[in-house]
Scaffold this active site. Structure first.
Site, PDB file in Angstrom:
ATOM      1  N   LEU A 163      -0.197  50.792  38.686  1.00 31.80           N
ATOM      2  CA  LEU A 163       0.524  51.221  39.371  1.00 31.80           C
ATOM      3  C   LEU A 163       2.661  51.922  39.140  1.00 31.80           C
ATOM      4  CD1 LEU A 163       1.563  51.579  42.615  1.00 31.80           C
ATOM      5  CD2 LEU A 163       1.661  49.046  42.836  1.00 31.80           C
ATOM      6  N   ASP A 209       8.584  38.247  31.317  1.00 33.13           N
ATOM      7  CA  ASP A 209       7.434  37.303  31.957  1.00 33.13           C
ATOM      8  C   ASP A 209       7.644  36.624  33.404  1.00 33.13           C
ATOM      9  OD1 ASP A 209       5.465  35.466  32.658  1.00 33.13           O
ATOM     10  OD2 ASP A 209       5.912  33.961  30.055  1.00 33.13           O
ATOM     11  N   ILE A 210       7.066  37.341  34.504  1.00 34.71           N
ATOM     12  CA  ILE A 210       7.278  36.681  35.504  1.00 34.71           C
ATOM     13  C   ILE A 210       6.860  35.389  35.813  1.00 34.71           C
ATOM     14  CG2 ILE A 210       7.111  38.815  36.291  1.00 34.71           C
ATOM     15  CD1 ILE A 210       4.610  38.317  37.845  1.00 34.71           C
ATOM     16  N   THR A 249      -5.191  41.233  36.407  1.00 35.54           N
ATOM     17  CA  THR A 249      -6.697  41.913  37.458  1.00 35.54           C
ATOM     18  C   THR A 249      -7.709  41.919  37.180  1.00 35.54           C
ATOM     19  OG1 THR A 249      -5.784  44.239  36.297  1.00 35.54           O
ATOM     20  CG2 THR A 249      -4.646  43.371  38.619  1.00 35.54           C
ATOM     21  N   THR A 275      -4.568  42.220  47.334  1.00 36.44           N
ATOM     22  CA  THR A 275      -5.544  43.165  47.185  1.00 36.44           C
ATOM     23  C   THR A 275      -6.637  42.954  47.963  1.00 36.44           C
ATOM     24  OG1 THR A 275      -7.625  43.476  45.556  1.00 36.44           O
ATOM     25  CG2 THR A 275      -6.489  40.889  46.047  1.00 36.44           C
ATOM     26  N   TYR A 333     -10.373  34.687  41.139  1.00 37.32           N
ATOM     27  CA  TYR A 333      -8.521  36.228  41.144  1.00 37.32           C
ATOM     28  C   TYR A 333      -8.893  36.014  42.477  1.00 37.32           C
ATOM     29  CZ  TYR A 333      -7.073  40.957  42.222  1.00 37.32           C
ATOM     30  OH  TYR A 333      -6.436  41.808  42.052  1.00 37.32           O
TER      31      TYR A 333
END
Length: 289
Positions: free
Chosen positions: A13, A36-37, A62, A101, A125
């Site tokens: 994306l 680095d979030i 992911t 998601t 996840y």
């Protein structure tokens, strides 16, 4: 110019967002090595220095199956990282678009999931992504959360490219037929997100995939037929349907994860494009490249 900061620049994306930047937008895209979030101090510093008007969070862990044994890593990126970005956006007055998601649902529905439908993820996840949604909403109630599903593109690893590789090697493949959803070409998702950027009053949870419904088996058959027609394959291999029980994976998948996009299409003033049309466009792009 509207200044937009995109995280996850190296992903499917993220790459498509950079390729489709509209006129009037100044886009700064940062990959994992640049930001680095999960580092809250770094996130606050970068958002404060860059002063974007909008932040699109396309960064995510992911690896669905790997998350079953790396739950902490998935939570660190998908929940803590998303929360850090939302907190920094709240601190500096930045609008945020966050990607989530279909895995926040358990797949027990028989009708497409609306944005308001009850969530109940089956695995680590999905739990990490749902925790990310909650962290974003708590820190920044006006954020836009865009749920999507079955994303693929010409970049990176995904189901379409895996199928193309296997189909070039084998005469016959077996693909799960009892898991139903909708594919999403990342290019179409990126363009939808740019439309959301252009509508500053939008907030809350939205859904975006291509139009239509299929199983992974149906998707694979279409990949074989369209690729053979374009000359990407010498011929379409035989694709056999199998139950999910014949192909066990560490993480449970929703058996039905079709998302209801009607509200999103109406909010953006667009009509959904069928997934097979989008697949054909992506394969044509692969051929030309």
């Amino acid at each position: 110019m509207t200044r937009v900061l995109v995280t996850g620049a190296g992903g499917q994306l993220g790459r498509e967002l950079q390729r489709s930047v509209p006129d009037g937008v100044d886009c700064l895209a940062l990959g994992r090595g640049q930001l680095d979030i999960a580092d809250s101090a770094a996130v606050s510093r970068v958002v404060g220095e860059q002063r974007p008007e909008v932040l699109i969070n396309a960064a995510a862990y992911t690896a669905v199956d790997q998350a079953e044994t790396e739950a902490d890593a998935a939570m660190r990126i998908n929940a803590e990282g998303a929360g850090n970005l939302a907190a920094a956006c709240a601190e500096h007055g930045v609008r945020m678009l966050h990607i989530s998601t279909d895995f926040v649902f358990d797949g027990n529905s028989s009708t497409p999931y609306t944005a308001e439908a009850a969530t109940s993820p089956l695995g680590e996840y999905g739990r990490s992504k749902l925790a990310g949604e909650e962290a974003v909403r708590n820190a920044l109630p006006a954020a836009v959360i865009m749920r999507t599903a079955w994303v693929y593109s010409a970049f990176g690893g995904n189901f379409v490219k895996t199928m193309l590789r296997l189909m070039a090697e084998r005469d016959t493949l077996s693909v799960v037929a009892d898991q139903v959803g909708t594919p999403t070409w990342a290019n179409g998702l990126a363009r939808a997100l740019w439309q959301v950027v252009d509508r500053p009053t939008l907030q809350g949870i939205y859904h975006w995939t291509d139009a239509g419904v299929c199983s992974w088996y149906d998707f694979a058959v279409a990949i074989a037929e369209e690729s053979a027609a374009l000359g990407l394959l010498d011929c379409a291999p035989r694709v056999l349907p199998i139950p999910g029980s014949a192909y066990p994976t560490p993480a449970r998948r929703p058996s039905f994860s079709v998302l209801d996009k009607q509200d999103t299409w109406e909010a953006l003033g667009v009509a959904g494009v069928h997934w097979r049309v989008q697949l054909r466009k992506m394969l044509q792009e692969l051929k030309e490249s």
